[in-house]
Design a protein around this motif. Structure first.
Motif, PDB file in Angstrom:
ATOM      1  N   ARG A 107       0.848  -1.317   0.149  1.00  0.00           N
ATOM      2  CA  ARG A 107       0.058  -0.014   0.004  1.00  0.00           C
ATOM      3  C   ARG A 107       0.873   1.431   0.042  1.00  0.00           C
ATOM      4  O   ARG A 107       0.465   2.206   0.123  1.00  0.00           O
ATOM      5  CB  ARG A 107      -1.064  -0.034   1.167  1.00  0.00           C
ATOM      6  N   GLN A 110      -0.164   3.417  -2.773  1.00  0.00           N
ATOM      7  CA  GLN A 110      -1.784   3.792  -2.553  1.00  0.00           C
ATOM      8  C   GLN A 110      -1.602   5.162  -1.437  1.00  0.00           C
ATOM      9  O   GLN A 110      -2.258   6.082  -1.756  1.00  0.00           O
ATOM     10  CB  GLN A 110      -2.798   3.002  -2.052  1.00  0.00           C
ATOM     11  N   ARG A 111      -0.776   4.858  -0.628  1.00  0.00           N
ATOM     12  CA  ARG A 111      -0.509   6.009   0.368  1.00  0.00           C
ATOM     13  C   ARG A 111       0.140   7.262  -0.408  1.00  0.00           C
ATOM     14  O   ARG A 111      -0.484   8.544   0.017  1.00  0.00           O
ATOM     15  CB  ARG A 111       0.532   5.614   1.449  1.00  0.00           C
ATOM     16  N   ARG A 112       0.850   7.118  -1.241  1.00  0.00           N
ATOM     17  CA  ARG A 112       1.610   8.337  -1.991  1.00  0.00           C
ATOM     18  C   ARG A 112       0.357   8.976  -2.879  1.00  0.00           C
ATOM     19  O   ARG A 112       0.155  10.130  -2.964  1.00  0.00           O
ATOM     20  CB  ARG A 112       2.624   8.105  -2.583  1.00  0.00           C
ATOM     21  N   MET A 113      -0.497   8.086  -3.338  1.00  0.00           N
ATOM     22  CA  MET A 113      -1.587   8.575  -4.399  1.00  0.00           C
ATOM     23  C   MET A 113      -2.552   9.445  -3.475  1.00  0.00           C
ATOM     24  O   MET A 113      -3.067  10.524  -3.847  1.00  0.00           O
ATOM     25  CB  MET A 113      -2.047   7.602  -5.142  1.00  0.00           C
ATOM     26  N   ARG A 114      -2.765   8.934  -2.274  1.00  0.00           N
ATOM     27  CA  ARG A 114      -3.646   9.717  -1.361  1.00  0.00           C
ATOM     28  C   ARG A 114      -2.992  11.147  -0.864  1.00  0.00           C
ATOM     29  O   ARG A 114      -3.625  11.990  -0.950  1.00  0.00           O
ATOM     30  CB  ARG A 114      -3.887   8.894  -0.254  1.00  0.00           C
ATOM     31  N   GLN A 115      -1.655  11.110  -0.500  1.00  0.00           N
ATOM     32  CA  GLN A 115      -0.960  12.152  -0.447  1.00  0.00           C
ATOM     33  C   GLN A 115      -1.360  13.045  -1.662  1.00  0.00           C
ATOM     34  O   GLN A 115      -1.161  14.438  -1.480  1.00  0.00           O
ATOM     35  CB  GLN A 115       0.660  11.779  -0.025  1.00  0.00           C
ATOM     36  N   ALA A 117      -3.613  13.183  -3.752  1.00  0.00           N
ATOM     37  CA  ALA A 117      -4.813  13.939  -3.810  1.00  0.00           C
ATOM     38  C   ALA A 117      -5.075  15.073  -2.761  1.00  0.00           C
ATOM     39  O   ALA A 117      -5.600  16.056  -2.856  1.00  0.00           O
ATOM     40  CB  ALA A 117      -5.830  12.546  -3.525  1.00  0.00           C
ATOM     41  N   MET A 118      -4.391  14.734  -1.456  1.00  0.00           N
ATOM     42  CA  MET A 118      -4.775  15.724  -0.348  1.00  0.00           C
ATOM     43  C   MET A 118      -3.758  16.970  -0.949  1.00  0.00           C
ATOM     44  O   MET A 118      -4.293  18.251  -0.739  1.00  0.00           O
ATOM     45  CB  MET A 118      -4.024  15.303   0.797  1.00  0.00           C
ATOM     46  N   ARG A 121      -6.043  18.834  -3.328  1.00  0.00           N
ATOM     47  CA  ARG A 121      -6.931  19.849  -2.718  1.00  0.00           C
ATOM     48  C   ARG A 121      -6.387  20.794  -2.010  1.00  0.00           C
ATOM     49  O   ARG A 121      -6.943  22.057  -2.205  1.00  0.00           O
ATOM     50  CB  ARG A 121      -7.443  18.844  -1.639  1.00  0.00           C
ATOM     51  N   TYR A 143      -4.172   2.014 -10.860  1.00  0.00           N
ATOM     52  CA  TYR A 143      -4.740   3.311 -11.108  1.00  0.00           C
ATOM     53  C   TYR A 143      -6.499   3.503 -10.941  1.00  0.00           C
ATOM     54  O   TYR A 143      -7.258   3.922 -10.369  1.00  0.00           O
ATOM     55  CB  TYR A 143      -4.294   4.183 -12.067  1.00  0.00           C
ATOM     56  N   LEU A 146      -8.067   2.766  -7.847  1.00  0.00           N
ATOM     57  CA  LEU A 146      -8.140   4.194  -7.059  1.00  0.00           C
ATOM     58  C   LEU A 146      -9.510   4.919  -7.479  1.00  0.00           C
ATOM     59  O   LEU A 146      -9.644   6.021  -6.738  1.00  0.00           O
ATOM     60  CB  LEU A 146      -6.839   4.710  -7.155  1.00  0.00           C
TER      61      LEU A 146
END
Length: 172
Positions: A107, A110-115, A117-118, A121, A143, A146
């Motif tokens: 993951r 996934q954690r870096r893609m979440r970062q 996304a943040m 924003r 991708y 996600l």
């Protein structure tokens, strides 16, 4: 058998954070790895260029890194902006998402893609974009998992050096 420090089993110990100047040697290693994976040639980046282009008053790129301990990174998400668009809003581009092979499946991506996304924003972006190799089906599946989609309206085009030269030589 000795356990690797970059084992996917240890992802809870991995910290996702913005890059800093001490990360440059490891960023360079990861960048070489992804460019090699992408069948790139003429890798010209070096530590001095990464320091010059990534830090200072007007950085040209940023990155979120997967920190696995002193001086060691398991991956990176390198991003930059295209500053001028018809919307008058810059476009956030993900240049590279890379996870060391021995850390995949934990993951980290996934954690870096979440970062990312943040970050999108927090910096006023409604979306971000990236390119994926046509034959990298694992990345495409990742991708899609996600919620990302391929762009149905655009294809990437390039003007290779030989065509560029012909165009210039034929110009009036």
């Amino acid at each position: 058998m000795e356990k690797s420090a970059r084992s996917p089993r240890t992802t809870t110990a991995i910290t996702i954070r913005p890059m800093n100047e001490r990360d440059v040697p490891e960023l360079l290693r990861l960048m070489r790895a992804i460019v090699s994976f992408e069948r790139g040639q003429d890798f010209s980046l070096n530590e001095a260029e990464l320091l010059r282009r990534g830090f200072g008053e007007r950085p040209e790129f940023g990155a979120y890194v997967a920190d696995v301990g002193p001086g060691s990174l398991a991956g990176m998400a390198v991003h930059h902006e295209i500053p001028f668009m018809h919307t008058l809003q810059p476009l956030l581009m993900l240049k590279w998402l890379y996870v060391d092979p021995e850390c995949r499946g934990g993951r980290v991506g996934q954690r870096r893609m979440r970062q990312m996304a943040m970050h999108a924003r927090a910096t006023g972006h409604e979306r971000f974009c990236w390119f994926v190799l046509n034959d990298n089906l694992l990345a495409q599946s990742f991708y899609r998992g996600l919620g990302a989609t391929d762009d149905p309206e655009w294809l990437r085009w390039i003007m290779p050096a030989n065509a560029l030269n012909r165009l210039v030589e034929g110009a009036e």
